[in-house]
Design an enzyme around this catalytic site. Structure first.
Site, short mmCIF file in Angstrom:
data_model
loop_
_atom_site.label_atom_id
_atom_site.label_comp_id
_atom_site.label_asym_id
_atom_site.label_seq_id
_atom_site.Cartn_x
_atom_site.Cartn_y
_atom_site.Cartn_z
N GLY A 260 10.03 8.15 -5.69
CA GLY A 260 11.36 7.73 -5.26
C GLY A 260 11.73 6.37 -5.82
CB ALA A 261 12.12 3.39 -5.25
CG MET A 262 6.88 0.69 -8.66
SD MET A 262 5.48 1.05 -7.55
CE MET A 262 4.63 -0.52 -7.62
CG HIS A 296 9.42 1.81 1.58
ND1 HIS A 296 8.59 2.24 2.60
CD2 HIS A 296 8.66 1.77 0.46
CE1 HIS A 296 7.37 2.43 2.10
NE2 HIS A 296 7.39 2.16 0.81
CD GLU A 297 9.95 1.28 -2.89
OE1 GLU A 297 8.96 0.56 -3.03
OE2 GLU A 297 9.87 2.51 -2.60
CG HIS A 300 6.24 -2.17 -0.64
ND1 HIS A 300 5.09 -2.05 0.11
CD2 HIS A 300 6.58 -0.90 -0.99
CE1 HIS A 300 4.76 -0.76 0.22
NE2 HIS A 300 5.65 -0.04 -0.44
CD GLU A 319 3.25 2.47 -0.25
OE1 GLU A 319 4.26 2.54 0.45
OE2 GLU A 319 3.28 2.05 -1.43
N1 BES Z 1 4.65 2.14 -4.03
C1 BES Z 1 5.40 3.33 -3.85
C2 BES Z 1 5.74 4.04 -5.11
C3 BES Z 1 4.60 4.72 -5.83
C4 BES Z 1 3.87 5.68 -5.22
C5 BES Z 1 4.29 4.47 -7.11
C6 BES Z 1 2.85 6.32 -5.90
C7 BES Z 1 3.28 5.09 -7.77
C8 BES Z 1 2.55 6.04 -7.18
C9 BES Z 1 6.71 3.05 -3.13
O1 BES Z 1 6.72 1.91 -2.36
C10 BES Z 1 6.94 4.19 -2.19
O2 BES Z 1 6.20 4.32 -1.27
N2 BES Z 1 7.96 5.00 -2.44
C11 BES Z 1 8.24 6.19 -1.69
C12 BES Z 1 9.45 6.08 -0.84
C13 BES Z 1 9.29 5.35 0.45
C14 BES Z 1 10.62 5.25 1.17
C15 BES Z 1 8.28 5.97 1.37
C16 BES Z 1 8.50 7.27 -2.72
O3 BES Z 1 8.61 6.94 -3.89
O4 BES Z 1 8.56 8.42 -2.34
ZN ZN Z 2 5.84 2.08 -0.48
#
Ligand code: BES
Ligand code: ZN
Length: 856
Positions: A260-262, A296-297, A300, A319
């Site tokens: 979803g995002a980073m 969320h991001e 972090h 997380e």
């Molecule tokens: N750090 C993660 C993104 C990520 C996950 C990158 C696995 C590489 C591998 C990010 O903070 C995250 O948790 N994103 C979630 C959405 C969030 C609202 C729970 C996502 O991308 O689904």
């Molecule tokens: Zn996350």
């Protein structure tokens, strides 16, 4: 190596928590130069290392994968390291030294979307968890933190990296990030992008430049995300006392993105579906998700970046906590009960099946083969639940002091779950060693309740039990906070919400001086992620539905009525429970209730939930029968409401200019539910009118979905396609709807046709998920007795694995529930899993998933 994991099982390296050893060197600073070119990007690194005096592991090993090493030197003298496919080892001096290396990489050829890759002509990176090693040689582990300076040389107009800008010139830019960070938070973006700028002033008066960068044409879809960002920044200052710490915060939207995002430091990268929003192209659900994910991001920055994880086994440290924080934010911005109910629906839909199947693992796993496979509902959602329980046990005030201590004590560090629990122990004086089992033991506890009433004393007896999970045959009792209330026969509360602290396998709680036998409301607010088992009657459920003051349990009472009714329909072919139908009709008309809450009450239990409930009940679920029961139920409800549906539909229609706020969205959600019922009776007239007149995606989409489900949407589906074919994100909705609304007999065939559609591509994860995710989510279609759903998914997973292992492996979870079904379906699924396993050249990611699922 045994053959237990299937015919083609190959030995893969397993990493263990117990093997943790710190890196033998400090990284004093990192200096990177990127000369960007699509197929031959040069990355030049200059890194200052200092050997640690008493290193347990003195070897100088740098990770590196798929890199072409051009040159390497130490203190200016060329060296020839030992290079393997995983990295390099080199002899180093005993004192501080400068490591320099130049490598060549191929961003345009990178379809895995990990490391540096190209998406629609722009360069971008994804380094979490282990993508930085595909950019240059480096100790790519989260406990190695350093400051980064990055120089980018490229033709693109916009050149971004982490931290603050140092200089910008024609074809070049330099960035410096003053905050030490692990490599997984590194990011770089280069593209001809346009921005939506804004500013924010932190509570201490620091001015921050905010930007959302998008492709030209998308600039009118940034305002909502920007607003969400500013709200998040304010909320984190108010709720957690956390301020932003750089001069600039950039967000970039990217079309091809695995997740979803980073949260890269100062440069968050988003899947465009999780940031771009406009009333015409985004649904209410999209708006809500965008608000949550931006939060969320952003959150972090403190829980993940300033305080990061020592190793990837501690992933829930960032997380779980950040999901918990974003849920608090959403509760404050919108409706807390609606958020809680939605989260529990999601937990039961995604985490419970995981925790009760072959992929079950603890919130803090002790081993993995591929870390990408552990970004799971257990780490995220159960990880957040565990924090919610902790907060409930220590109280809000102690929680807040513990968090202050966490930030004060661990700022700038890479931490463990032990560090996290210690701040709570030090704040409260509590011993959390038993509570820690929530992190180490997998599986969903079942909580059995018995009750007795005698002479004014009411007794509740709880027993907890957790079934064996892979590698964990025995479980010890956990600390379970059980929030309860008691009601008398009039529906008045005789005991307001009280938290019982269960610590034993079996425990009795007594309530004295009650005038009559009370009705218990147990596990209010869903105070623990457990399965409650209690003998109860529909009359009592209906009573709680009418009287419970806890909105979660009020919903839960209705939900358990719905489940009970649906189970008996499937098992005995009985008609829907009239008492439940009555209760629903009352709720539907009760204007004192929040429309969003009423919409949730009208949301039927998912077919997969019903399958799981049947399975637990010792009945083999028949997906077609479950679908038939769902259809019968909806039809019966529609017919009973026939006279009032047009009026209810009109009364709940939201007119006027579209606004994505929670109140309007709740009304539209209720209206959408009513429309889907009405469409069963009126030949699709109302839905066709709504489709024709809608000026926003929420109403256009709900009308189209209702029509297509009723097989009356062919013209509208074509019109929708014509209208939106140039918009990728809307086309994802179109693709998904074709499958989601298909009858069980046709779902797999339609999905197969769609994979041959000119706009289908394996290269875009959103598009792949639109079709294959919708198929996997179509319970009766995916589990069709023909096995066509299984083989189509397998075929596509095999094809995608060659390009994008991460997205392939995640989608394998569609098969995780296979042991629920009859032996014919089990053999069909098993054959497909084996087909994937033996397809040749399988990625580590997918190989791990398939063998774990097969080993069920
Ligand atoms: N750090 C993660 C993104 C990520 C996950 C990158 C696995 C590489 C591998 C990010 O903070 C995250 O948790 N994103 C979630 C959405 C969030 C609202 C729970 C996502 O991308 O689904
Ligand atoms: Zn996350």
């Amino acid at each position: 190596m045994t053959a237990a994991t299937g015919p083609d099982s190959t030995a893969q390296q397993t990493f263990y928590l117990k093997d943790y050893t710190p890196f033998g060197f400090e990284v004093d600073s990192v200096d990177l130069t990127f000369r960007l070119a699509p197929n031959a990007t040069r990355v030049i690194s200059r890194i200052h290392f200092t050997p640690k005096a008493d290193a347990a592991d003195p070897q100088f090993f740098l990770h590196g994968e798929k890199l072409k090493l051009i040159s390497a030197s130490i203190d200016g003298v060329a060296v020839t390291p030992d290079v393997t496919p995983e990295g390099l080892v080199c002899t180093t001096p005993d004192t501080a030294f400068l490591w320099e290396a130049e490598v060549e990489i191929d961003p345009a050829g990178n379809t895995a979307l990990e490391g540096l890759y190209m998406s629609n002509g722009m360069y971008c990176t994804q380094c979490e968890a282990e993508g930085f090693r595909k950019i240059t040689y480096y100790p790519d582990r989260p406990d190695v933190m350093s400051t980064f300076t990055v120089r980018i040389e490229a033709d693109e107009e916009v050149l971004l990296s982490n931290g603050n800008p140092v200089s910008q010139g024609a074809g070049t830019a330099e960035w410096h990030d003053p905050w030490p960070k692990p490599a997984y938070l590194f990011a770089l973006v280069a593209g001809d992008l346009v921005n939506h700028p804004d500013t924010f002033t932190t509570k201490s008066g620091r001015a921050v430049e905010l930007n959302i960068w998008v492709r030209p044409g998308d600039e009118d879809k940034c305002a909502f995300g920007m607003d969400a960002l500013k709200k998040s920044m304010t909320w984190d200052e108010q709720a957690y006392g956390r301020e932003y710490d750089l001069d600039i915060f950039n967000i970039v939207a990217v079309d091809d993105f695995n997740m979803g995002a980073m949260e890269n430091k100062g440069l968050n990268i988003f899947n465009s579906s999780c940031v771009l929003a406009s009333p015409e192209t985004s649904t209410d659900a999209n708006f809500e998700r965008i608000e949550a994910i931006i939060a969320h991001e952003y959150f972090h920055n403190w829980t993940g970046n300033r305080i990061t994880c020592r190793d990837w086994f501690q992933l829930c440290l960032k997380e779980g906590l950040t999901v918990f924080r974003d849920a608090q934010f959403t509760s404050d911005m919108r409706s807390a009960p609606v958020k809680r109910i939605s989260d529990v629906i999601d937990l039961r839909a995604r985490q419970f099946p995981e925790d009760q199947g072959p992929l079950s693992h603890p919130v803090r796993p002790e081993e993995f083969q591929e870390i990408n496979n552990f970004y799971t509902a257990t780490i995220y959602e159960k990880g957040a639940e565990v924090i919610g329980m902790l907060k409930r046990l220590v109280g809000d005030e102690a929680y807040s002091r513990a968090l202050d201590l966490y930030f004060e004590r661990h700022d700038g560090q890479a931490c463990t779950i032990e560090d996290w629990l210690k701040v709570f122990e030090d704040t409260t004086g509590r011993d959390l060693s038993q509570f820690k089992r929530w992190y180490s033991q997998a599986g969903t506890p079942r909580l059995k309740v018995d009750e007795a009433y005698d002479d004014g004393t009411y007794t509740l007896t709880f027993e907890q039990d957790t079934a064996p999970t892979p590698g964990q045959p025995q479980k010890d009792p956990r600390v379970i906070p059980i929030a309860i209330g008691l009601l008398n026969d009039n529906g008045d509360e005789v005991l307001p919400t009280t938290v019982l602290e269960m610590t034993e396998a079996k425990q009795v709680f007594e309530f004295k001086d009650l005038a009559s036998k009370p009705v218990p409301s147990i596990l209010r607010e869903f105070s623990a992620p457990v399965v409650l088992e209690r003998e109860t009657s529909n009359a009592e459920r209906a009573f709680l539905l009418a009287h419970d003051s806890d909105p979660f349990n009020q919903w839960e009472a209705g939900n358990s009525l719905a489940r009970a009714s649906r189970l008996s329909m499937v098992k005995t072919g009985s008609a829907p429970d009239p008492a439940y139908l009555d209760a629903l009709q009352k709720l539907l008309r009760d204007d004192t209730l929040d429309p969003a809450f009423r919409a949730l009450m009208l949301q039927p239990p998912s077919q997969s939930d019903i399958a799981q409930a049947l399975f637990e009940d010792g009945t083999v679920p028949d997906p077609q029968k479950i679908d038939d029961a769902a259809e019968t139920f909806a039809m019966t409800l529609a017919q009973q409401l026939a006279d009032s549906l047009p009026r209810l539909y009109a009364a709940t229609t939201v007119d006027g200019p579209y606004s994505p706020d929670a109140t309007s969205a709740g009304k539209r959600a209720l209206n959408g539910r009513i429309l889907s019922l009405l469409t069963r009776l009126d030949g699709g007239d109302a839905a066709a009118r709504q489709f024709a007149s809608a000026d926003n995606m929420t109403q256009q989409y709900s009308a189209l979905a209702s029509l297509m489900k009723a097989e009356k949407g062919e013209t509208q589906s074509i019109a929708f396609f014509e209208q939106w074919q140039a918009d990728r994100l809307v086309m994802d909705k179109w693709f998904a709807l074709q499958v989601a609304c298909a009858s069980p007999d046709r779902a797999a065939g339609i999905a197969a046709d769609l994979t041959r559609h000119p706009l289908f591509t394996l290269k875009n994860p959103n598009r792949f998920r639109a079709v294959m995710g919708a198929l996997a989510g179509h319970h009766a279609g995916f589990h069709h007795a023909s096995g066509a759903g299984y083989s189509l998914l397998a075929e596509n997973l095999i094809a995608l694995d060659k390009l994008n292992p991460q997205t392939t492996a995640r989608m394998c979870t569609a098969f995780q529930t296979w042991k629920r079904y009859d032996s014919d379906r089990q053999s069909l699924i098993k054959a497909q899993l084996q087909r994937i396993a033996t397809s040749g050249g399988l990625s580590r990611d997918t190989n791990e998933m398939v063998s774990r699922i097969l080993n069920a």
